[in-house]
Design a protein around this motif. Structure first.
Motif, PDB file in Angstrom:
ATOM      1  N   ASP A  40       0.829  -1.210   0.000  1.00  0.00           N
ATOM      2  CA  ASP A  40       0.000   0.000   0.000  1.00  0.00           C
ATOM      3  C   ASP A  40       0.860   1.255   0.000  1.00  0.00           C
ATOM      4  O   ASP A  40       0.569   2.222  -0.718  1.00  0.00           O
ATOM      5  N   LEU A  43       2.349   1.775  -3.406  1.00  0.00           N
ATOM      6  CA  LEU A  43       1.319   2.265  -4.322  1.00  0.00           C
ATOM      7  C   LEU A  43       1.100   3.757  -4.122  1.00  0.00           C
ATOM      8  O   LEU A  43       1.068   4.531  -5.090  1.00  0.00           O
ATOM      9  N   ARG A  44       0.951   4.194  -2.877  1.00  0.00           N
ATOM     10  CA  ARG A  44       0.728   5.624  -2.609  1.00  0.00           C
ATOM     11  C   ARG A  44       1.906   6.459  -3.097  1.00  0.00           C
ATOM     12  O   ARG A  44       1.724   7.562  -3.637  1.00  0.00           O
ATOM     13  N   GLN A  47       1.690   6.898  -6.826  1.00  0.00           N
ATOM     14  CA  GLN A  47       0.537   7.737  -7.145  1.00  0.00           C
ATOM     15  C   GLN A  47       0.842   9.202  -6.867  1.00  0.00           C
ATOM     16  O   GLN A  47       0.499  10.082  -7.666  1.00  0.00           O
ATOM     17  N   TRP A  53       1.840   3.177 -14.521  1.00  0.00           N
ATOM     18  CA  TRP A  53       2.418   1.869 -14.205  1.00  0.00           C
ATOM     19  C   TRP A  53       3.472   1.386 -15.202  1.00  0.00           C
ATOM     20  O   TRP A  53       4.465   0.781 -14.783  1.00  0.00           O
ATOM     21  N   TYR A  94      -8.870  -2.268  -4.160  1.00  0.00           N
ATOM     22  CA  TYR A  94      -8.170  -1.476  -5.177  1.00  0.00           C
ATOM     23  C   TYR A  94      -9.010  -1.316  -6.437  1.00  0.00           C
ATOM     24  O   TYR A  94      -9.827  -2.170  -6.786  1.00  0.00           O
ATOM     25  N   THR A  95      -8.769  -0.201  -7.156  1.00  0.00           N
ATOM     26  CA  THR A  95      -9.356  -0.017  -8.481  1.00  0.00           C
ATOM     27  C   THR A  95      -8.581  -0.865  -9.487  1.00  0.00           C
ATOM     28  O   THR A  95      -7.491  -1.371  -9.198  1.00  0.00           O
ATOM     29  N   GLU A  97      -6.974   0.143 -12.097  1.00  0.00           N
ATOM     30  CA  GLU A  97      -5.687   0.776 -12.383  1.00  0.00           C
ATOM     31  C   GLU A  97      -4.707   0.563 -11.238  1.00  0.00           C
ATOM     32  O   GLU A  97      -3.503   0.352 -11.464  1.00  0.00           O
ATOM     33  N   GLU A  98      -5.190   0.607 -10.009  1.00  0.00           N
ATOM     34  CA  GLU A  98      -4.311   0.358  -8.865  1.00  0.00           C
ATOM     35  C   GLU A  98      -3.801  -1.079  -8.866  1.00  0.00           C
ATOM     36  O   GLU A  98      -2.633  -1.329  -8.523  1.00  0.00           O
ATOM     37  N   THR A 101      -1.015  -1.290 -11.281  1.00  0.00           N
ATOM     38  CA  THR A 101       0.169  -0.650 -10.713  1.00  0.00           C
ATOM     39  C   THR A 101       0.850  -1.567  -9.706  1.00  0.00           C
ATOM     40  O   THR A 101       2.081  -1.731  -9.719  1.00  0.00           O
ATOM     41  N   ILE A 102       0.058  -2.183  -8.837  1.00  0.00           N
ATOM     42  CA  ILE A 102       0.626  -3.090  -7.824  1.00  0.00           C
ATOM     43  C   ILE A 102       1.282  -4.296  -8.489  1.00  0.00           C
ATOM     44  O   ILE A 102       2.407  -4.674  -8.151  1.00  0.00           O
TER      45      ILE A 102
END
Length: 356
Positions: A40, A43-44, A47, A53, A94-95, A97-98, A101-102
């Motif tokens: 997390d 990810l932040r 962002q 990504w 998560y979305t 897109e998230e 990214t992850i």
């Protein structure tokens, strides 16, 4: 190119039977609460920096503790059983897109991503695209060539035993099917041992060349077919690359020699022994399956999706070239690009950009 057959059984942790996996959990790695918190935070961080990504690199997605665990996963993939399952990513928070990214950020700690088709796909969506969009035909594959294995993978039908064109394939399960879609895996060194004992004549045939079609995946300049053995060794390290679909497609090309009865029988026996030794697993949301394509075949049962948008089975796929991959036999450059261990290799070559 004929090669010397593998004339003795293979030993080591990569040799296993499906029942061995059923009795053990050493290949399953639950993600701890601390690991999820680390993911997390990474990810932040990307962002906040506004990094899309595909542009994220390992240094951008800091995972001090998780990175060490992923390094051990790479060791297990290359020197251990050849497969691993990470469990417990809370995908529901998560979305889409998230999640990309992850998954991309985790992949950066496992290796370099390679392209999955001639259109530059780096994260593939494994889902029933025929259900969503109607008939799917890859633009690079003429309809006259029939449905390719790539298209079959994007339907709800079963998949036969195969490898992907990369050192390691990773699948992040976002949603599972309402029914079916069971993942099937098998240790190919174990399969090799059984065939060597049962039918050494057919085993020797699997160590010789089979022609395969590229199925329209040329970027330009490659031959439409290439020849490689199903089983091979270099420096004591086993390797296999296989999809019967690509072998069958090559038989439609006039310049390719016809398969002999013995060659066909060897492929039939290969499929039979794979079924005998297989392990079946249900991938649930948040599961991450990682497979070394040099020692593991994978397949899938047919599945049925739940009705309505956002309820279909969805897996996100990465093709990875890890830094600790094995050297490959001479001649394998035709598919892999490089036979050097640890090279960024495999995947689908990209077309050269048009000149202005």
């Amino acid at each position: 190119m004929a090669r010397a057959p593998i004339d003795r059984p293979i030993t080591g942790p990569m040799v296993w039977h499906g029942r061995d996996l059923a009795r053990s959990s050493d290949w399953i790695r639950p993600l701890s609460a601390g690991a999820v918190a680390e993911i997390d935070a990474a990810l932040r961080a990307v962002q906040e920096r506004g990094i899309p990504w595909p542009e994220i690199r390992k240094r951008d997605f800091a995972l001090p503790g998780v990175s060490a665990e992923l390094a051990q996963v790479n060791r297990d993939l290359e020197w251990g059983r050849g497969l691993a399952l990470l469990r417990g990513l809370p995908v529901e928070r998560y979305t889409d897109e998230e999640l990309r990214t992850i998954w991309w950020g985790l992949g950066c700690h496992l290796g370099a991503a390679v392209y999955q088709n001639a259109h530059g796909e780096l994260i593939g969506e494994v889902r029933d695209e025929i259900r969503l969009y109607g008939e799917v035909v890859q633009p690079v594959v003429p309809k006259s060539e029939g449905v390719t294995s790539r298209v079959k993978a994007r339907s709800s039908g079963p998949l036969r035993w195969h490898t992907d064109r990369c050192d390691v394939v990773g699948l992040l399960c976002v949603r599972s099917a309402r029914r079916g879609g069971t993942s099937r895996v098998v240790s190919v060194p174990a399969v090799s041992n059984v065939i060597l004992e049962r039918r050494p004549d057919l085993h020797a045939r699997l160590c010789a060349d089979y022609h395969r079609s590229r199925q329209g995946e040329e970027a330009g300049g490659e031959a439409s077919c290439y020849a490689m053995p199903i089983f091979a060794m270099r420096e004591g390290k086993f390797t296999t690359q296989y999809s019967r679909t690509f072998v069958e497609a090559a038989q439609k090309i006039a310049s390719v020699p016809r398969l002999s009865a013995e060659e066909d029988e060897a492929l039939d026996l290969l499929a039979t022994v794979c079924d005998e030794l297989a392990y079946e697993m249900e991938l649930g949301p948040g599961d991450i399956q990682l497979l070394n394509n040099h020692v593991i075949y994978h397949g899938r049962t047919a599945y049925e999706d739940a009705p309505g948008p956002g309820h279909d089975r969805l897996l996100l796929r990465l093709w990875l070239a890890p830094p600790n991959s094995r050297p490959l036999p001479e001649g394998f450059e035709v598919l892999w690009g490089s036979v050097k261990g640890g090279a960024v290799r495999g995947g689908i070559a990209q077309p050269a950009p048009a000149r202005a």
